[in-house]
Every structure is written in structure tokens, then in C-alpha cells.
Scaffold this motif. Structure first.
Motif, PDB file in Angstrom:
ATOM      1  N   GLY A  11       0.709  -0.821  -0.277  1.00  0.00           N
ATOM      2  CA  GLY A  11       0.019   0.024   0.052  1.00  0.00           C
ATOM      3  C   GLY A  11       0.709   1.446  -0.053  1.00  0.00           C
ATOM      4  N   ALA A  12       0.487   2.162   0.829  1.00  0.00           N
ATOM      5  CA  ALA A  12       1.120   3.369   0.459  1.00  0.00           C
ATOM      6  C   ALA A  12       2.169   3.639   1.718  1.00  0.00           C
ATOM      7  CB  ALA A  12      -0.054   4.552   1.278  1.00  0.00           C
ATOM      8  N   VAL A  13       2.887   4.528   1.228  1.00  0.00           N
ATOM      9  CA  VAL A  13       3.936   5.013   2.302  1.00  0.00           C
ATOM     10  C   VAL A  13       3.716   6.389   2.671  1.00  0.00           C
ATOM     11  CG1 VAL A  13       6.867   5.322   2.204  1.00  0.00           C
ATOM     12  CG2 VAL A  13       5.661   3.286   1.188  1.00  0.00           C
ATOM     13  N   THR A  14       4.481   6.985   3.889  1.00  0.00           N
ATOM     14  CA  THR A  14       3.491   7.976   3.933  1.00  0.00           C
ATOM     15  C   THR A  14       4.771   8.254   5.123  1.00  0.00           C
ATOM     16  OG1 THR A  14       1.402   7.044   4.443  1.00  0.00           O
ATOM     17  CG2 THR A  14       2.038   9.672   5.940  1.00  0.00           C
ATOM     18  N   LEU A  15       5.320   9.888   4.301  1.00  0.00           N
ATOM     19  CA  LEU A  15       7.034  10.008   4.616  1.00  0.00           C
ATOM     20  C   LEU A  15       6.730  11.247   5.611  1.00  0.00           C
ATOM     21  CD1 LEU A  15      10.091   9.328   4.893  1.00  0.00           C
ATOM     22  CD2 LEU A  15      10.140   9.799   2.636  1.00  0.00           C
ATOM     23  N   GLY A  16       6.896  11.672   7.471  1.00  0.00           N
ATOM     24  CA  GLY A  16       6.812  13.051   7.133  1.00  0.00           C
ATOM     25  C   GLY A  16       8.715  12.761   8.034  1.00  0.00           C
ATOM     26  N   GLY A  17       9.165  12.168   8.064  1.00  0.00           N
ATOM     27  CA  GLY A  17      10.085  11.362   8.983  1.00  0.00           C
ATOM     28  C   GLY A  17      11.325  11.988   7.119  1.00  0.00           C
ATOM     29  N   ALA A  18      12.325  10.617   7.514  1.00  0.00           N
ATOM     30  CA  ALA A  18      13.610  10.511   6.251  1.00  0.00           C
ATOM     31  C   ALA A  18      13.663   9.673   6.573  1.00  0.00           C
ATOM     32  CB  ALA A  18      14.842  11.309   7.012  1.00  0.00           C
ATOM     33  N   ILE A  19      14.249   8.690   5.255  1.00  0.00           N
ATOM     34  CA  ILE A  19      14.623   7.600   4.812  1.00  0.00           C
ATOM     35  C   ILE A  19      16.260   8.019   4.490  1.00  0.00           C
ATOM     36  CG2 ILE A  19      14.272   5.516   3.308  1.00  0.00           C
ATOM     37  CD1 ILE A  19      11.177   6.161   2.677  1.00  0.00           C
ATOM     38  N   SER A  20      17.138   7.225   4.993  1.00  0.00           N
ATOM     39  CA  SER A  20      18.122   7.927   4.604  1.00  0.00           C
ATOM     40  C   SER A  20      19.528   6.766   4.796  1.00  0.00           C
ATOM     41  CB  SER A  20      18.743   8.785   5.950  1.00  0.00           C
ATOM     42  OG  SER A  20      20.079   9.391   5.832  1.00  0.00           O
ATOM     43  N   ALA A  21      20.416   6.353   3.465  1.00  0.00           N
ATOM     44  CA  ALA A  21      21.299   6.511   4.197  1.00  0.00           C
ATOM     45  C   ALA A  21      22.675   6.902   3.623  1.00  0.00           C
ATOM     46  CB  ALA A  21      21.298   5.299   2.675  1.00  0.00           C
ATOM     47  N   ASN A  22      22.690   7.880   4.649  1.00  0.00           N
ATOM     48  CA  ASN A  22      23.797   8.669   3.356  1.00  0.00           C
ATOM     49  C   ASN A  22      25.049   8.176   5.202  1.00  0.00           C
ATOM     50  OD1 ASN A  22      21.921  10.791   2.946  1.00  0.00           O
ATOM     51  ND2 ASN A  22      21.428  12.229   4.644  1.00  0.00           N
ATOM     52  N   GLY A  23      25.692   7.926   4.367  1.00  0.00           N
ATOM     53  CA  GLY A  23      27.050   7.532   4.837  1.00  0.00           C
ATOM     54  C   GLY A  23      27.224   6.446   5.766  1.00  0.00           C
ATOM     55  N   LEU A  24      26.582   5.383   4.692  1.00  0.00           N
ATOM     56  CA  LEU A  24      26.619   4.781   5.018  1.00  0.00           C
ATOM     57  C   LEU A  24      27.651   3.244   3.217  1.00  0.00           C
ATOM     58  CD1 LEU A  24      22.714   3.598   6.319  1.00  0.00           C
ATOM     59  CD2 LEU A  24      24.763   4.428   6.973  1.00  0.00           C
ATOM     60  N   GLY A  25      28.095   4.127   2.980  1.00  0.00           N
ATOM     61  CA  GLY A  25      28.445   3.206   1.964  1.00  0.00           C
ATOM     62  C   GLY A  25      29.675   2.390   1.695  1.00  0.00           C
ATOM     63  N   GLY A  26      31.006   3.196   0.942  1.00  0.00           N
ATOM     64  CA  GLY A  26      31.843   2.861   0.480  1.00  0.00           C
ATOM     65  C   GLY A  26      33.347   3.360   1.508  1.00  0.00           C
ATOM     66  N   ARG A  27      33.344   2.809   2.510  1.00  0.00           N
ATOM     67  CA  ARG A  27      34.117   3.076   3.287  1.00  0.00           C
ATOM     68  C   ARG A  27      35.115   3.844   3.272  1.00  0.00           C
ATOM     69  NH1 ARG A  27      35.314  -2.631   6.069  1.00  0.00           N
ATOM     70  NH2 ARG A  27      35.159  -3.276   3.439  1.00  0.00           N
ATOM     71  N   GLY A  28      35.685   5.243   4.411  1.00  0.00           N
ATOM     72  CA  GLY A  28      36.869   6.119   3.723  1.00  0.00           C
ATOM     73  C   GLY A  28      38.564   5.000   4.053  1.00  0.00           C
ATOM     74  N   GLY A  29      38.940   6.034   3.570  1.00  0.00           N
ATOM     75  CA  GLY A  29      40.672   5.352   4.144  1.00  0.00           C
ATOM     76  C   GLY A  29      41.311   6.066   4.976  1.00  0.00           C
ATOM     77  N   ALA A  30      42.045   5.310   5.637  1.00  0.00           N
ATOM     78  CA  ALA A  30      42.746   5.911   6.805  1.00  0.00           C
ATOM     79  C   ALA A  30      44.107   6.387   6.513  1.00  0.00           C
ATOM     80  CB  ALA A  30      43.462   4.771   7.702  1.00  0.00           C
ATOM     81  N   VAL A  31      44.113   7.849   6.990  1.00  0.00           N
ATOM     82  CA  VAL A  31      45.411   8.556   7.039  1.00  0.00           C
ATOM     83  C   VAL A  31      46.644   7.595   6.752  1.00  0.00           C
ATOM     84  CG1 VAL A  31      44.400  10.064   8.546  1.00  0.00           C
ATOM     85  CG2 VAL A  31      45.686   8.068   9.680  1.00  0.00           C
ATOM     86  N   SER A  32      47.900   7.880   5.887  1.00  0.00           N
ATOM     87  CA  SER A  32      48.946   7.854   5.980  1.00  0.00           C
ATOM     88  C   SER A  32      49.694   7.558   7.245  1.00  0.00           C
ATOM     89  CB  SER A  32      49.348   7.902   5.001  1.00  0.00           C
ATOM     90  OG  SER A  32      50.157   9.328   6.298  1.00  0.00           O
ATOM     91  N   GLU A  33      50.481   6.624   7.396  1.00  0.00           N
ATOM     92  CA  GLU A  33      51.349   6.229   7.375  1.00  0.00           C
ATOM     93  C   GLU A  33      52.120   7.757   8.558  1.00  0.00           C
ATOM     94  OE1 GLU A  33      52.900   2.871   9.454  1.00  0.00           O
ATOM     95  OE2 GLU A  33      51.099   2.639   8.232  1.00  0.00           O
ATOM     96  N   ASN A  34      53.066   7.925   9.339  1.00  0.00           N
ATOM     97  CA  ASN A  34      53.390   8.889   9.651  1.00  0.00           C
ATOM     98  C   ASN A  34      54.799   9.505   9.032  1.00  0.00           C
ATOM     99  OD1 ASN A  34      53.281  11.631  11.505  1.00  0.00           O
ATOM    100  ND2 ASN A  34      54.199  10.576  12.757  1.00  0.00           N
ATOM    101  N   VAL A  35      54.962   9.563   8.289  1.00  0.00           N
ATOM    102  CA  VAL A  35      55.911  10.044   7.535  1.00  0.00           C
ATOM    103  C   VAL A  35      56.561  11.389   6.999  1.00  0.00           C
ATOM    104  CG1 VAL A  35      57.259   9.628   5.204  1.00  0.00           C
ATOM    105  CG2 VAL A  35      56.179   8.011   6.614  1.00  0.00           C
TER     106      VAL A  35
END
Length: 205
Positions: free
Chosen positions: A36-60
Motif C-alpha cells: 500500500g502507501a508509504v507516508t513519509l513525514g520523517g526521513a529515509i536515509s542511507a547517508n554515509g552508509l556506503g563505501g568506507r573512507g580510507g585511513a590516514v598515511s603512516e606518520n612520514v
């Protein structure tokens, strides 16, 4: 992916329907069916849930660490990881993401890491290319040493849904830098109707 089916779905104002973040095996996807119906008063969110960020370099600190031309290093791949680690994208190899996936070069949608000295990692790509990483603390022209942006995906989202690529990690020479942020996840649902003033989003972090 297990996709539940409901009769109707109501997301009240002030609430969000979301999912756990992608961890390399599961997560990152908000998916359901409604007869049936989807009633959307709030949010459907996948913000920031995808490919992971890379780590920092070695301390060089490369070469003199005093703004000499030899300090600016920006190789596409860096086996020593003196440059930032690239963000996670569609390249699933060991060079695409992980502890040894270092260098300013992007791999598919994953953003490249920052080069010497203290350059920024690049943004991940998906619907469009990411942004190039910021220049180093001192950069000798003409070589920019920020990470190279993750590539845009060609193809129809009706054929295949993809995560947004993660951003590359920054380079550090003084034990201070920032890791890349995660790309957007996936939202998929099918319903008889959709109404309401809420939001649907899958932005990168």
C-alpha cells in the motif's frame, strides 16, 4: 539482502528509517516493499552508509620536510604508505581498499589518498566524480599532490545499484590528519503510493 514486505509504511516526522553502515560484508542498504502507501513525514536515509573512507598515511616526513621540491611526492601507488590510503570503491582488490591501498591514485569510485606534505584525500565518486584532494602544506608547481577523485559510474541505476565511493585519507607527517569519510549507501523501495513532506537521501558523509 533480505527485503521485508509490509502492507503500509509510515515514517513519522522527527524519525528516520535507516540501516547499519556497510562493514565490508553487510549493511549500507535500506530496502523494503509496501503493498500500500508509504507516508513519509520523517526521513529515509542511507547517508554515509556506503563505501568506507580510507585511513590516514603512516606518520612520514619525506625528504627535508622543509618545502623543498623533493618534499612533494604524489605517486599513484605507494607501497610504503607514506601517502594516504584510498577510499573504498568498486575495485575489490587489495590495491583498491585496505591497509596497503595507498597513494594519490583513485581506484574506480574510491578517492585517492593525500600526498606529501599533509595533502588531503579526494572525494569518492558515484553519480558524478568526487572532488580532488587539497594541496599539501607546501606544494612546488606544477604537481598537485592531493588525492585524485573517485570516478563516476556509467550505467543505469535500474540495472545495478552502487554505493558511493569512500573518500581518501589524508597524509600526515606530524601525527595529525583525518581519515576519509564514507560514501552514500543505497535506498530502494517499491510502494503503491508515496506521500508526505519528508526526505529520501543517500549522500556521502
Amino acid at each position: 539482502v533480505r527485503v521485508p514486505e509490509y502492507t503500509t509504511v509510515n515514517v513519522p516526522s522527527g524519525t528516520a528509517l535507516t540501516a547499519p553502515a556497510w562493514n565490508g560484508t553487510t549493511g549500507g542498504v535500506v530496502a523494503f516493499l509496501a503493498r500500500g502507501a508509504v507516508t513519509l513525514g520523517g526521513a529515509i536515509s542511507a547517508n554515509g552508509l556506503g563505501g568506507r573512507g580510507g585511513a590516514v598515511s603512516e606518520n612520514v616526513c619525506n625528504a627535508s620536510c622543509a618545502c623543498a621540491a623533493s618534499d612533494d611526492v604524489a605517486t599513484l601507488d605507494d607501497a610504503t604508505c607514506g601517502q594516504g590510503r584510498r577510499g573504498e570503491g568498486l575495485d575489490r582488490s587489495a590495491s583498491g581498499f585496505g591497509s596497503a591501498a595507498c597513494g594519490v591514485g583513485n581506484r574506480a569510485t574510491g578517492g585517492g589518498g593525500g600526498g606529501h606534505i599533509n595533502a588531503g584525500g579526494a572525494g569518492g565518486g558515484n553519480g558524478g566524480a568526487g572532488g580532488r584532494g587539497g594541496d599539501a602544506w607546501c606544494t612546488t608547481p606544477p604537481e598537485p599532490v592531493g588525492g585524485r577523485p573517485g570516478a563516476a559510474v556509467n550505467g543505469s541505476l535500474l540495472a545495478r545499484l552502487t554505493f558511493g565511493g569512500g573518500g581518501g585519507g589524508g597524509q600526515q607527517n606530524n601525527a595529525t590528519s583525518s581519515a576519509g569519510s564514507a560514501g552514500g549507501g543505497v535506498v530502494f523501495f517499491r510502494a503503491l503510493s508515496l506521500a508526505g513532506a519528508g526526505s529520501i537521501s543517500a549522500n556521502g558523509a
